[in-house]
Design a protein around this motif. Structure first.
Motif, PDB file in Angstrom:
ATOM      1  N   GLN A 155      37.386  41.881  31.299  1.00 21.55           N
ATOM      2  CA  GLN A 155      38.259  42.049  30.129  1.00 21.55           C
ATOM      3  C   GLN A 155      37.850  43.311  29.381  1.00 21.55           C
ATOM      4  OE1 GLN A 155      39.116  38.587  27.694  1.00 21.55           O
ATOM      5  NE2 GLN A 155      38.464  37.200  29.326  1.00 21.55           N
ATOM      6  N   PRO A 156      38.442  44.463  29.678  1.00 20.86           N
ATOM      7  CA  PRO A 156      39.524  44.686  30.635  1.00 20.86           C
ATOM      8  C   PRO A 156      39.023  44.659  32.077  1.00 20.86           C
ATOM      9  CG  PRO A 156      38.808  46.776  29.725  1.00 20.86           C
ATOM     10  CD  PRO A 156      38.037  45.710  28.990  1.00 20.86           C
ATOM     11  N   LEU A 157      39.975  44.572  33.015  1.00 17.85           N
ATOM     12  CA  LEU A 157      39.631  44.525  34.436  1.00 17.85           C
ATOM     13  C   LEU A 157      39.341  45.929  34.934  1.00 17.85           C
ATOM     14  CD1 LEU A 157      39.316  43.043  37.106  1.00 17.85           C
ATOM     15  CD2 LEU A 157      41.811  43.186  37.413  1.00 17.85           C
ATOM     16  N   ARG A 158      38.050  46.182  35.231  1.00 19.79           N
ATOM     17  CA  ARG A 158      37.650  47.508  35.694  1.00 19.79           C
ATOM     18  C   ARG A 158      36.929  47.385  37.025  1.00 19.79           C
ATOM     19  NH1 ARG A 158      35.627  50.543  30.073  1.00 19.79           N
ATOM     20  NH2 ARG A 158      37.751  50.754  29.210  1.00 19.79           N
ATOM     21  N   VAL A 159      37.336  48.250  37.966  1.00 17.04           N
ATOM     22  CA  VAL A 159      36.812  48.212  39.327  1.00 17.04           C
ATOM     23  C   VAL A 159      36.188  49.570  39.649  1.00 17.04           C
ATOM     24  CG1 VAL A 159      37.359  47.789  41.752  1.00 17.04           C
ATOM     25  CG2 VAL A 159      38.625  46.572  39.962  1.00 17.04           C
ATOM     26  N   ALA A 160      34.991  49.558  40.205  1.00 20.88           N
ATOM     27  CA  ALA A 160      34.273  50.798  40.512  1.00 20.88           C
ATOM     28  C   ALA A 160      34.967  51.577  41.624  1.00 20.88           C
ATOM     29  CB  ALA A 160      32.832  50.479  40.913  1.00 20.88           C
ATOM     30  N   CYS A 161      34.920  52.896  41.499  1.00 27.64           N
ATOM     31  CA  CYS A 161      35.490  53.791  42.516  1.00 27.64           C
ATOM     32  C   CYS A 161      34.391  54.733  43.000  1.00 27.64           C
ATOM     33  CB  CYS A 161      36.644  54.597  41.915  1.00 27.64           C
ATOM     34  SG  CYS A 161      37.920  53.583  41.149  1.00 27.64           S
ATOM     35  N   GLY A 162      34.732  55.638  43.890  1.00 27.10           N
ATOM     36  CA  GLY A 162      33.756  56.601  44.363  1.00 27.10           C
ATOM     37  C   GLY A 162      33.189  57.423  43.225  1.00 27.10           C
ATOM     38  N   GLU A 163      34.023  57.648  42.210  1.00 28.04           N
ATOM     39  CA  GLU A 163      33.602  58.306  40.969  1.00 28.04           C
ATOM     40  C   GLU A 163      34.415  57.697  39.844  1.00 28.04           C
ATOM     41  OE1 GLU A 163      34.582  62.533  38.995  1.00 28.04           O
ATOM     42  OE2 GLU A 163      33.455  62.671  40.881  1.00 28.04           O
ATOM     43  N   GLY A 164      33.746  57.163  38.823  1.00 27.50           N
ATOM     44  CA  GLY A 164      34.447  56.510  37.728  1.00 27.50           C
ATOM     45  C   GLY A 164      34.904  55.107  38.104  1.00 27.50           C
ATOM     46  N   ALA A 165      35.821  54.575  37.309  1.00 26.96           N
ATOM     47  CA  ALA A 165      36.333  53.222  37.546  1.00 26.96           C
ATOM     48  C   ALA A 165      37.826  53.188  37.265  1.00 26.96           C
ATOM     49  CB  ALA A 165      35.611  52.209  36.662  1.00 26.96           C
ATOM     50  N   LEU A 166      38.491  52.229  37.878  1.00 24.26           N
ATOM     51  CA  LEU A 166      39.923  52.049  37.698  1.00 24.26           C
ATOM     52  C   LEU A 166      40.141  50.846  36.793  1.00 24.26           C
ATOM     53  CD1 LEU A 166      42.487  53.468  38.812  1.00 24.26           C
ATOM     54  CD2 LEU A 166      42.667  51.601  40.464  1.00 24.26           C
ATOM     55  N   GLU A 167      40.792  51.071  35.672  1.00 24.60           N
ATOM     56  CA  GLU A 167      41.158  49.972  34.777  1.00 24.60           C
ATOM     57  C   GLU A 167      42.568  49.530  35.142  1.00 24.60           C
ATOM     58  OE1 GLU A 167      42.054  49.373  30.085  1.00 24.60           O
ATOM     59  OE2 GLU A 167      40.056  50.143  30.601  1.00 24.60           O
ATOM     60  N   ILE A 168      42.659  48.325  35.674  1.00 24.06           N
ATOM     61  CA  ILE A 168      43.939  47.819  36.173  1.00 24.06           C
ATOM     62  C   ILE A 168      44.661  47.073  35.051  1.00 24.06           C
ATOM     63  CG2 ILE A 168      45.048  46.347  37.887  1.00 24.06           C
ATOM     64  CD1 ILE A 168      42.535  46.774  39.652  1.00 24.06           C
ATOM     65  N   HIS A 169      45.924  47.419  34.837  1.00 25.61           N
ATOM     66  CA  HIS A 169      46.713  46.809  33.766  1.00 25.61           C
ATOM     67  C   HIS A 169      47.704  45.765  34.282  1.00 25.61           C
ATOM     68  CE1 HIS A 169      45.697  49.804  30.504  1.00 25.61           C
ATOM     69  NE2 HIS A 169      45.261  50.427  31.588  1.00 25.61           N
ATOM     70  N   THR A 170      48.389  46.096  35.378  1.00 21.74           N
ATOM     71  CA  THR A 170      49.448  45.222  35.897  1.00 21.74           C
ATOM     72  C   THR A 170      49.337  45.136  37.406  1.00 21.74           C
ATOM     73  OG1 THR A 170      50.858  46.164  34.159  1.00 21.74           O
ATOM     74  CG2 THR A 170      51.927  44.736  35.770  1.00 21.74           C
ATOM     75  N   LEU A 171      49.435  43.913  37.934  1.00 24.21           N
ATOM     76  CA  LEU A 171      49.355  43.730  39.385  1.00 24.21           C
ATOM     77  C   LEU A 171      50.152  42.498  39.800  1.00 24.21           C
ATOM     78  CD1 LEU A 171      45.656  42.628  40.143  1.00 24.21           C
ATOM     79  CD2 LEU A 171      46.686  42.595  37.905  1.00 24.21           C
TER      80      LEU A 171
END
Length: 306
Positions: free
Chosen positions: A264-280
């Motif tokens: 909360q919020p939904l954040r997923v690690a990436c190769g660099e930084g993270a992706l905050e997912i809003h809608t899926l």
């Protein structure tokens, strides 16, 4: 003026309506044949066909413009101008030469950048600072005609292909109506030759491009998610189910790529930084917020997206 209008999807609707509102005589509407759509795969008329029929216009839907009988039909309406907007079929040189005052296209990019089938998507994917629309002359070579006018818009981190599509469609219609007013009044349109050294090509999107690779940077993945909204939609696998990512933004973060860092919020690690997912969206379900997803799937920090 007497105009043949060639267009198929929703992108092409505003310009047709604008030309009608401006008082032009739309002598024929060219649109692709009805295609199966929906769960029942029933034949469905294109958005342009629906608008044309609602206005009592003549609709022509050949599979190709190459046959002699098709070209004879086009010639019979004695059009002064042909206007093209996302029609989707190749237009032979013989057809381009029929209108006495030329053939003009609404193209969704700032030419000569992004000639081709998917200019809005490719502009977002490439991280372009801006995109827009170009009114251009139609010539046999793909999107290579002289440019009549342009409109530019900044690409923000909130933009998707859908939001840009709607703005470009609207402004393209306005520019085309203005161009046709000038042409009707003066009989000519000033134009500018494209710089061939600046040409890039926007190749058609493939569904195989939709899968998220979490080793890429968060900025790249945010652009992918936004570029593929509304089609074909970026995908990722969670608990062995392929879900669709409709909107996401790049944020700071560090961890093993694909690992849930926060819920909360939904954040997923990436190769660099993270992706905050809003809608899926899960298979067979409706779009949902990240919070609904987290609660429904019992997502925990450390869970893995693939």
């Amino acid at each position: 003026m007497r105009i043949i209008y060639a267009g198929t999807p929703a992108f092409a609707e505003p310009a047709l309506q604008g030309l009608l509102d401006a008082g032009h005589d739309i002598v024929m509407v060219l649109t692709q044949p009805d295609r199966p759509a929906g769960r029942g795969m029933q034949l469905k008329a294109s958005p342009v066909k629906q608008l044309a029929l609602a206005n009592g216009l003549r609709v022509f839907q050949p599979e190709s413009l190459k046959p002699a009988e098709v070209q004879a039909e086009l010639a019979s309406v004695q059009a002064e101008v042909m206007i093209v907007a996302a029609y989707g079929l190749m237009i032979p040189t013989a057809v381009l030469q029929m209108p006495t005052l030329g053939c003009y296209n609404i193209h969704g990019s700032l030419l000569p950048r992004w000639r081709g089938a998917a200019p809005i998507h490719r502009a977002i994917l490439a991280g372009d600072a801006e995109t827009g629309v170009t009114i251009m002359e139609v010539v046999p070579k793909l999107d290579a005609g002289n440019m009549i006018s342009k409109w530019a818009v900044a690409i923000t981190e909130m933009d998707t292909t859908q939001t840009l599509h709607d703005a470009i469609s609207r402004e393209g219609a306005r520019l085309m109506v203005e161009a046709m007013h000038t042409l009707a009044t003066t009989g000519t349109l000033a134009s500018e030759v494209q710089d061939e050294s600046l040409v890039t090509y926007a190749h058609k999107l493939e569904k195989s491009e939709s899968a998220i690779d979490w080793t890429q940077t968060a900025s790249q993945l945010s652009r992918q998610v936004r570029a593929f909204n509304p089609f074909p939609v970026a995908t990722a696998t969670f608990k062995q189910q392929v879900c669709k990512l409709w909107f996401a933004q790049a944020v700071h973060g560090r961890g093993q790529p694909g690992t849930v860092l926060e819920t909360q919020p939904l954040r997923v690690a990436c190769g660099e930084g993270a992706l905050e997912i809003h809608t899926l969206q899960m298979p067979g379900g409706k779009r949902q917020t990240a919070l609904q997803f987290v609660q429904g799937q019992h997502v925990q920090v450390g869970d893995q997206f693939f």
